[in-house]
Design an enzyme around this catalytic site. Structure first.
Site, mmCIF file in Angstrom:
data_model
loop_
_atom_site.group_PDB
_atom_site.id
_atom_site.type_symbol
_atom_site.label_atom_id
_atom_site.label_comp_id
_atom_site.label_asym_id
_atom_site.label_seq_id
_atom_site.Cartn_x
_atom_site.Cartn_y
_atom_site.Cartn_z
ATOM 1 N N HIS A 69 61.401 -39.055 63.047
ATOM 2 C CA HIS A 69 61.226 -40.130 64.027
ATOM 3 C C HIS A 69 62.551 -40.698 64.518
ATOM 4 O O HIS A 69 62.701 -40.982 65.711
ATOM 5 C CB HIS A 69 60.342 -41.238 63.450
ATOM 6 N N ASP B 22 50.829 -41.665 64.936
ATOM 7 C CA ASP B 22 51.175 -42.273 63.650
ATOM 8 C C ASP B 22 52.005 -43.538 63.823
ATOM 9 O O ASP B 22 52.109 -44.347 62.914
ATOM 10 C CB ASP B 22 51.886 -41.282 62.730
ATOM 11 N N ASP C 22 55.962 -36.495 71.103
ATOM 12 C CA ASP C 22 55.776 -36.445 69.648
ATOM 13 C C ASP C 22 54.367 -35.919 69.384
ATOM 14 O O ASP C 22 53.468 -36.665 69.021
ATOM 15 C CB ASP C 22 55.970 -37.834 69.049
#
Length: 184
Positions: free
Chosen positions: A51, A75, A144
Site C-alpha cells: 500500500h 480493503d 489496486d
C-alpha cells in the site's frame, strides 16, 4: 514454481458476493488475512509494503495532487494512505464489489476511518467503465485490483489504459498493481 502456506487459526467470515468469494481469516503468522477467490489480497503482516509503494511513490512524484481515483482497493489500505495527504481535495474510491469494503471495515478496524473521510466518495461499479466518465480530471489514478482475472480482467486491457490516460490531467500519474514484489 513457488508455494507458500499460511496456518489458519480461524475463518472469521466468508461472503459470496455476486462478483467473487471473499474470506477473512485469523492466521498464526500473518495476522488477519483477506482472500478473494482463494488468492491472498491483504495480510496485517506485509500490507504496508504494497500500500505504501502504491500510494506514496505517485503522490510524491506528482507536483500537486488534488484529485485522486482509487480503482479497487476495497480493503482500504491505499485509501488509508491517500487520506494522509491534506492537499488532496477529492478522493474517489471505485470498487466493483461493496462487500469487500464491508468485510474489511468490520475485521480491519484500523483502516476503517479512511472510508469516513469527508473527501472520500465511494462508487460501486466496474472501474474500467467508470473511468470513461472523466476527461482531464484526476492527478493520480491508483489501480489496486486483484490479479487480472474475473472482475479485474478489463483493467489489464489497452482500452482501459487509454481511458485512464484521458481521465488524467496533463501531468497525471497512473499506477497499476503488478503482483507481489516478493513472490512473482
Amino acid at each position: 514454481g513457488f508455494v507458500a502456506g499460511v496456518k489458519v487459526k480461524e475463518l472469521l467470515e466468508e461472503v459470496q458476493s455476486p462478483h467473487q468469494n471473499i474470506k477473512m481469516y485469523d492466521t498464526a503468522s500473518v495476522g488477519r488475512m483477506l482472500a478473494i477467490d482463494g488468492i491472498i489480497q491483504y495480510t496485517d503482516y506485509d500490507h504496508f509494503a504494497y500500500h505504501e509503494m502504491m500510494v506514496h511513490v505517485p503522490m510524491q512524484s506528482h507536483p500537486e495532487p488534488k484529485r485522486v481515483l482509487i480503482i479497487g482497493g476495497g480493503d482500504g489500505g491505499c485509501l488509508n494512505e491517500v487520506v494522509k495527504y491534506k492537499s488532496v481535495a477529492e478522493i474517489v474510491h471505485c470498487d466493483v464489489d461493496e462487500a469487500v469494503g464491508k468485510l474489511t471495515r468490520k475485521h480491519i478496524p484500523e483502516l476503517a476511518p479512511a472510508f469516513e473521510d469527508p473527501r472520500v466518495r465511494s462508487v460501486f461499479q466496474e472501474g474500467a467503465s467508470f473511468v470513461n466518465n472523466f476527461k482531464q480530471h484526476f492527478d493520480v489514478i491508483i489501480v489496486d485490483c486483484t490479479d487480472f482475472y474475473g472482475a479485474s480482467e478489463a483493467l489489464a486491457r489497452k482500452a482501459f489504459q487509454e481511458s485512464a490516460k484521458s481521465a488524467l490531467t496533463d501531468d497525471g500519474i497512473l499506477v497499476i498493481q503488478g503482483r507481489s514484489v516478493y513472490y512473482d
